[in-house]
Scaffold this active site. Structure first.
Site, mmCIF file in Angstrom:
data_model
loop_
_atom_site.group_PDB
_atom_site.id
_atom_site.type_symbol
_atom_site.label_atom_id
_atom_site.label_comp_id
_atom_site.label_asym_id
_atom_site.label_seq_id
_atom_site.Cartn_x
_atom_site.Cartn_y
_atom_site.Cartn_z
ATOM 1 N N CYS A 42 -0.483 -1.446 -5.194
ATOM 2 C CA CYS A 42 -1.921 -1.667 -5.303
ATOM 3 C C CYS A 42 -2.373 -2.867 -4.478
ATOM 4 O O CYS A 42 -3.547 -2.970 -4.121
ATOM 5 C CB CYS A 42 -2.321 -1.855 -6.761
ATOM 6 N N ARG B 193 -0.617 -3.993 -1.518
ATOM 7 C CA ARG B 193 -0.153 -4.031 -0.139
ATOM 8 C C ARG B 193 0.345 -2.668 0.316
ATOM 9 O O ARG B 193 0.814 -1.851 -0.482
ATOM 10 C CB ARG B 193 0.964 -5.058 0.033
#
Length: 423
Positions: free
Chosen positions: A56, A58
């Site tokens: 969420c 990267r």
């Protein structure tokens, strides 16, 4: 071999862009195959080693290639794969070569590059990424070594520093935000959408506040029921969500859906049914589960992972001494890895030297065997073999000394002198 880490994260790109660049789990293997094909095809090189890490916070592509890695080509590939204009994506992308890529991998796994300083979840996510890349046949000697050392460094950092002590997690931050809206969570009904690790963490934190009711809605009913039972809650089918949403004061969602599962219209109906009593919503998914326009409605308090980041960072300052200690460990391990990488770079040269020396040996042995076959004195044959082999083996360094430019000859003299100095 050239190592590169290319990607975007919570520091370089907003969630609206990160969700467009994210890879769903089932996409990663075919995506790796496409990347390898695109890279090697355009450059007429062997396929690169590659791994994709997508969370969420990267999306990163780690690769090892024979030629200098091209940031432009990787950005172009990401843009094309996700259908995003290159000029829109490029300003948010970082490309880290060689030691910078190694340092970045070590920092990510150690929780130093996370929105939640010292978080442990990222290590498991990296291990999943490496396992997937291995199953896809995309790993090789270099990335295997990089990631094995990455996990070792993360373990060392966590066992020898206080980097994870009193870490403020996303789940804890969500509770803090909810407490700003409602005086007591104990009086509220809480709904969790999904049943993954992040929802489990959030349920643990909210359950500690003894809410009036705790409910889990999940696509897989059995998994949702197991999670709900752990916290003395109950489960409902995900299909009931639109008609039941107004019953809940707090909604936390984190699923793997590629499209929003809660639309603006559904939230509008819920607010109306609640007679404008406030509703607190946390969307921890990337891509997002809740249409962002819902946050503009009156009486709706909608927060994303980026919104929670500010609260999380409030607790980071107290752990700066541990950060400095962790960074020192990482720097030492980066140097060790680069030494290994440098040593690997001369392996082809050493292999070639062995091949050439063996060819010379075979030629001299064959000549000696012919001399023996025609009846020559064995002692003379051995003498001739040893002299010829010696002359041919010392010819390359001798030629290098006599033909080298003056500015290189001194260094060669030092090196060759150490080879042949008396022991």
């Amino acid at each position: 071999m050239q190592l590169t880490a290319i990607g975007i994260n919570h520091d370089t790109a907003p969630v609206a862009l990160r969700e467009r660049v994210a890879f769903q789990f089932e996409q990663i293997k075919p995506a790796l195959a496409l990347f390898k094909e695109a890279w090697s095809g355009k450059r007429s090189l062997s396929a690169p080693e590659a791994a994709i890490l997508s969370t969420c916070n990267r999306t990163e592509l780690y690769c090892a290639t024979e030629a200098q890695s091209s940031r432009e080509q990787a950005v172009s590939w990401l843009s094309q794969y996700h259908g995003i204009r290159t000029e829109e994506l490029a300003p948010h992308v970082y490309a880290l070569p060689q030691s910078e890529a190694v340092r970045h991998a070590f920092r990510v796994a150690s929780g130093l590059d996370s929105m939640v300083l010292g978080e442990t979840q990222i290590v498991g996510q990296m291990k999943d990424a490496v396992r997937t890349a291995s199953e896809a046949g995309a790993l090789g000697t270099y990335l295997n070594q990089l990631f094995q050392r990455t996990f070792a460094v993360a373990k060392e950092v966590r066992s020898t520093t206080e980097i994870g002590a009193q870490s403020v997690s996303m789940a804890a931050a969500a509770v803090r935000l909810a407490q700003r809206i409602f005086d007591k969570i104990a009086n509220q009904r809480v709904l969790f959408i999904g049943a993954g690790e992040m929802i489990e963490l959030c349920a643990t934190h909210f359950a500690a506040q003894h809410p009036r009711e705790l409910v889990v809605a999940n696509r897989t009913a059995e998994r949702g029921m197991r999670l709900a039972e752990r916290f003395n809650g109950r489960a409902i089918p995900l299909s009931e969500l639109p008609s039941r949403m107004h019953e809940f004061d707090i909604i936390v969602s984190c699923t793997a859906s590629t499209l929003p599962i809660i639309g603006l219209g559904a939230v509008e109906r819920a607010v109306k049914a609640r007679r404008h009593r406030p509703i607190f919503m946390v969307d921890l998914a990337v891509p997002r589960d809740i249409e962002p326009e819902a946050g503009q409605l009156e009486d709706v308090f909608l927060y994303t992972v980026d919104d929670l980041g500010a609260i999380v960072r409030e607790g980071n300052a107290s752990r700066q001494a541990a950060v400095a200690q962790a960074e020192a460990i990482i720097e030492t391990r980066v140097q060790n890895f680069m030494q290994w990488l440098d040593a690997r770079s001369i392996v082809p040269v050493i292999r070639h030297m062995h091949t050439q020396a063996d060819m010379l040996r075979r030629a001299e042995v064959e000549r000696a065997q012919k001399m023996l076959a025609r009846g020559d004195d064995p002692a003379a044959v051995l003498e001739a073999l040893s002299q010829s082999l010696t002359n041919k083996l010392i010819h390359p360094p001798t030629y290098a000394l006599t033909s080298a430019p003056a500015n290189e000859r001194y260094l060669l003299k030092e090196i060759v002198g150490r080879w042949y100095s008396p022991r």
